[in-house]
Design a protein around this motif. Sequence first.
Motif, short mmCIF file in Angstrom:
data_model
loop_
_atom_site.label_atom_id
_atom_site.label_comp_id
_atom_site.label_asym_id
_atom_site.label_seq_id
_atom_site.Cartn_x
_atom_site.Cartn_y
_atom_site.Cartn_z
N CYS A 38 83.83 41.13 -53.66
CA CYS A 38 84.39 40.24 -54.69
C CYS A 38 85.74 40.77 -55.13
O CYS A 38 86.00 41.98 -55.07
CB CYS A 38 83.41 40.22 -55.86
SG CYS A 38 83.98 39.30 -57.29
N SER A 40 86.52 41.17 -58.06
CA SER A 40 86.26 42.12 -59.15
C SER A 40 85.90 43.50 -58.60
O SER A 40 86.15 44.52 -59.25
CB SER A 40 85.18 41.59 -60.09
OG SER A 40 83.94 41.54 -59.45
N GLU A 61 77.24 40.46 -55.15
CA GLU A 61 77.10 39.11 -54.57
C GLU A 61 76.24 39.24 -53.33
O GLU A 61 76.75 39.24 -52.22
CB GLU A 61 78.48 38.58 -54.15
CG GLU A 61 79.46 38.41 -55.28
CD GLU A 61 80.80 37.87 -54.81
OE1 GLU A 61 80.98 37.65 -53.59
OE2 GLU A 61 81.68 37.67 -55.67
N SER A 86 74.49 38.69 -61.10
CA SER A 86 75.33 39.88 -61.23
C SER A 86 75.40 40.41 -62.66
O SER A 86 75.68 41.57 -62.89
CB SER A 86 76.74 39.56 -60.75
OG SER A 86 77.23 38.40 -61.41
N PRO A 147 79.65 33.66 -56.36
CA PRO A 147 81.00 33.11 -56.58
C PRO A 147 81.02 31.59 -56.77
O PRO A 147 81.88 31.07 -57.50
CB PRO A 147 81.77 33.53 -55.31
CG PRO A 147 80.76 34.01 -54.34
CD PRO A 147 79.56 34.44 -55.11
N THR A 173 88.43 33.18 -52.35
CA THR A 173 87.07 32.61 -52.42
C THR A 173 86.92 31.66 -53.60
O THR A 173 86.45 30.53 -53.45
CB THR A 173 86.03 33.73 -52.60
OG1 THR A 173 86.30 34.77 -51.69
CG2 THR A 173 84.63 33.20 -52.38
N LYS A 323 86.76 35.31 -47.53
CA LYS A 323 85.63 36.16 -47.92
C LYS A 323 85.34 37.20 -46.86
O LYS A 323 85.37 36.91 -45.66
CB LYS A 323 84.37 35.28 -48.08
CG LYS A 323 83.29 35.96 -48.89
CD LYS A 323 83.72 36.07 -50.32
CE LYS A 323 82.85 36.92 -51.19
NZ LYS A 323 83.44 37.11 -52.53
#
Length: 330
Positions: A38, A40, A61, A86, A147, A173, A323
């Motif tokens: 991700c 993040s 994820e 998450s 996501p 993504t 991704k």
Amino acid sequence: MRAVRLYSAGDLRIEDIPDPGHPSGRDVRLEVELAGICGSDLHNYHTGQWISRAPSTPGHEFVARVVEVGNAVRTIAPGDRIVADSRVPCGICATCTAGRFYLCAEMGFVGEVNDGGFAPVSIQDERQLVRLPDQSVSPRIAALAEPLAVALHAVNRLHPTPGDAVLVLGAGTIGVLVAVVLKHLGIVDITLSDVNSERQAGASSAFDLLPFMASDAAAFDGCVDTTGSPAAFDVALAQVVRGGAIAVVGLYGRPLTLDMNRVVEGGLRVSGCAAFDGELHDAVGLLSSLTEPLERIASTTVALDDVPKTYEILSSGRAPVQKAFVDPFL
Ligand SMILES: [Zn+2]
Ligand SMILES: [Zn+2]
């Protein structure tokens, strides 16, 4: 077992760590099928903003199969396929007590407050798990559930109406998932913008979106900014019509200076989008019907050993894919 381990900002290692063993209480032992990297994860790797324990196995994820459950687990059984929720809210602060868990000020995340999915096995509390309503959905589609929930939340925050022209900033993504959600809602006038022209062209043609052409006149009723880029937010401010809306879902590496009068005088509604609220349940329910557009997301799948290298490629902004997935059994 092999695992990706984040020690501190910029220090990501591949290590052999002990198997986490049998689950107890409400814990569930999971065999990870596929885990997405991700934005993040990259943000945390570069800034260390959310490192609350170290080392930690990142990865929030993921889709996994339940192999064993603790004696207090009631909602999930061995053999079930699940995705992780998450978010790990504290459960006791004012927003949590009010039922608004997604706004918890002490919010932690799977892969940060515990060990996540960049390993063959993960142990999670059953409350972190959402059973896939369609157990046959492919790992690649299921790993997009989290996501997709972020994208659904961003679109809910934007709250567009069917005739709106919407600008999506960032063809990563979340950007393309936002476009997929907008189309699903019947929005037809969707423009996509990315500084990576190759990625913009690929995503625009794959999802039948208009590429962004800068103009002096504000041309969009709404904008979802997924970039975390100050320059992109300036584009949003300039391109959204008076009375329009901007939903901000990107994470910023630093504070930014902006012309706030554009917001005030333009009567703009700017909404922050903190992860998601109830949208993960909506997302898992949509996976089967959105399989066809989700298959069009350009992706790559890498082994655990290749994760550090993949972080660097993704961080460069030059990766042509939306991704990268990690298969812990490759
Ligand atoms: Zn994520
Ligand atoms: Zn809380």
